[in-house]
Design a protein around this motif. Structure first.
Motif, PDB file in Angstrom:
ATOM      1  N   ASP A   1      -4.365  -6.464  -5.732  1.00 61.07           N
ATOM      2  CA  ASP A   1      -3.502  -5.308  -5.457  1.00 61.07           C
ATOM      3  C   ASP A   1      -2.308  -5.675  -4.591  1.00 61.07           C
ATOM      4  O   ASP A   1      -1.419  -4.840  -4.373  1.00 61.07           O
ATOM      5  N   ARG A   2      -2.280  -6.896  -4.096  1.00 60.39           N
ATOM      6  CA  ARG A   2      -1.204  -7.301  -3.196  1.00 60.39           C
ATOM      7  C   ARG A   2       0.014  -7.760  -4.002  1.00 60.39           C
ATOM      8  O   ARG A   2       0.292  -8.946  -4.136  1.00 60.39           O
TER       9      ARG A   2
ATOM     10  N   ARG B   1      -4.994  -1.978   7.718  1.00 59.93           N
ATOM     11  CA  ARG B   1      -4.872  -1.291   6.430  1.00 59.93           C
ATOM     12  C   ARG B   1      -4.477  -2.269   5.328  1.00 59.93           C
ATOM     13  O   ARG B   1      -4.888  -2.123   4.175  1.00 59.93           O
TER      14      ARG B   1
ATOM     15  N   MET C   1      -6.942  -4.317   1.525  1.00 55.72           N
ATOM     16  CA  MET C   1      -6.464  -4.351   0.142  1.00 55.72           C
ATOM     17  C   MET C   1      -7.009  -5.583  -0.565  1.00 55.72           C
ATOM     18  O   MET C   1      -7.110  -6.669   0.021  1.00 55.72           O
ATOM     19  N   GLU C   2      -7.347  -5.415  -1.827  1.00 56.89           N
ATOM     20  CA  GLU C   2      -7.797  -6.536  -2.642  1.00 56.89           C
ATOM     21  C   GLU C   2      -6.606  -7.443  -2.965  1.00 56.89           C
ATOM     22  O   GLU C   2      -5.463  -7.001  -3.010  1.00 56.89           O
TER      23      GLU C   2
ATOM     24  N   ASN D   1       0.810  -1.218   0.000  1.00 56.52           N
ATOM     25  CA  ASN D   1       0.000   0.000   0.000  1.00 56.52           C
ATOM     26  C   ASN D   1       0.842   1.266   0.000  1.00 56.52           C
ATOM     27  O   ASN D   1       0.314   2.369   0.135  1.00 56.52           O
TER      28      ASN D   1
END
Length: 349
Positions: free
Chosen positions: A273-274, A265, A269-270, A164
């Motif tokens: 997206d990781r 946080r 996250m999807e 992130n």
């Protein structure tokens, strides 16, 4: 008659005196010439010896190196002041290669060992701190992405960046002892707390797709040590709080809450997206990608890749698209299933 006889005697006396004076002068002159010639020869030989010594001295000066020698005995752990050392020229052929040639590299440092007066100070004899921490150890890392221009003289921070974009300092201002850039190895000293943080950061690199990397200092002497703001996982926090080697426990009192907020946080996250920022997972990651290509087979594979960003044989592919490690795992799983099927068939037979 008597007068004539006296005149004759006087004439012989004068003549004899003249002959004796001439003979004496001749002997003296010959002796003078002999000793003068001998003196000239001795002087020439002496001057030749001086010239030979000057040549030897010049060769000695040309092959010498600057060193700093202790004026008085010092004990291990004592600080070295400017009054404790003096500059000398030592022959290079009989001196160690790690002699310190600048006073600023000695003054203010501490001796590791007892040393007598006249001892030339080397880099292995001094350190920055008076005493070692009880938990200080030699650390070797391979899982940290290194700058392409990294050298063993650099001072670095070790940082971690999460998918992130959150970036934290894991270990601050470490002086590298050695670097193997081709194989992505680094060597430095750390204490128990730093070792725990490095291991926790490595776990984050696997579980949370975080990336560990180093950043070099511009002027280490002028730049202060940063505040370490990385918070490890809750399990490691428990180990830190129970570890007797870690004395400063106050700064970890609120760390658990900070870690929980970070994990919240990351959880929102999807999955798509990781991805690791700058590289892949550690097992086949940017660390491995940036290793020097070795062997003919590896060279043929490397020829298919754009190496325009390579420096000294080390290829920087951190800007390439990340590899989906899940695909590798699925393919591995298929292979394992096929192997298991074959084994079961054999057992059935």
């Amino acid at each position: 008659m008597a007068i004539r006889k006296r005149k004759k005697i006087l004439r012989y006396t004068i003549l004899s005196g003249c002959l004796v004076a001439v003979a004496t002068s001749g002997v003296w002159f010959a002796t003078y010439r002999h000793y003068n010639a001998k003196l000239i020869d001795e002087r020439a030989a002496y001057e030749e010896q001086l010239n030979d010594k000057d040549e030897v001295l010049q060769r000695y000066m040309d092959q010498s190196q600057t060193a700093y020698v202790l004026i008085s005995p010092k004990l291990a752990g004592e600080v070295i002041t400017a009054e404790d050392v003096m500059e000398e020229k030592l022959p290079k052929f009989s001196s160690p290669d790690n002699l310190i040639s600048e006073s600023k590299a000695i003054v203010g440092k501490y001796l590791k060992i007892d040393a007598l007066s006249g001892t030339a100070v080397t880099t292995e004899m001094i350190r920055d701190e008076a005493r070692l921490e009880p938990s200080e150890r030699k650390e070797e890392t391979e899982y940290i992405k290194l700058p392409l221009r990294l050298t063993k003289k650099d001072v670095v921070d070790i940082r971690i960046v999460f998918p992130n974009g959150e970036d934290y300092i894991v270990v601050g201002k470490k002086s590298l002892k050695d670097v193997d850039l081709a194989n992505q190895y680094t060597f430095f000293n750390d204490n128990e707390e730093e070792a725990q943080l490095l291991q926790a950061a490595l776990v984050d690199a696997y579980i949370n797709n975080a990336e560990l990397y180093m950043k070099q200092y511009v002027e280490p002497e002028l730049q202060p040590e940063p505040v370490v703001n990385y918070v490890p996982n809750l399990d490691v926090l428990g180990v830190i709080k129970d570890n007797p080697f870690i004395i400063d426990q106050a700064k970890w009192s609120l760390a658990a809450n900070l870690r929980k907020e970070l994990e919240k946080r990351l959880e929102v996250m999807e999955d798509e997206d990781r991805i690791r920022v700058g590289a892949q997972a550690p097992s086949g990651s940017g660390v491995i990608q940036r290793k020097a290509v070795q062997g003919a087979a590896a060279a043929e594979e490397a020829a298919k890749v754009d190496d325009s960003q390579s420096v000294n044989g080390v290829i920087d592919r951190t800007n390439q698209a990340p590899i989906d490690s899940s695909a590798d795992q699925s393919s591995t799983g298929v292979t394992n299933k096929e192997a298991a099927t074959d084994d079961s068939l054999l057992e059935g037979e």
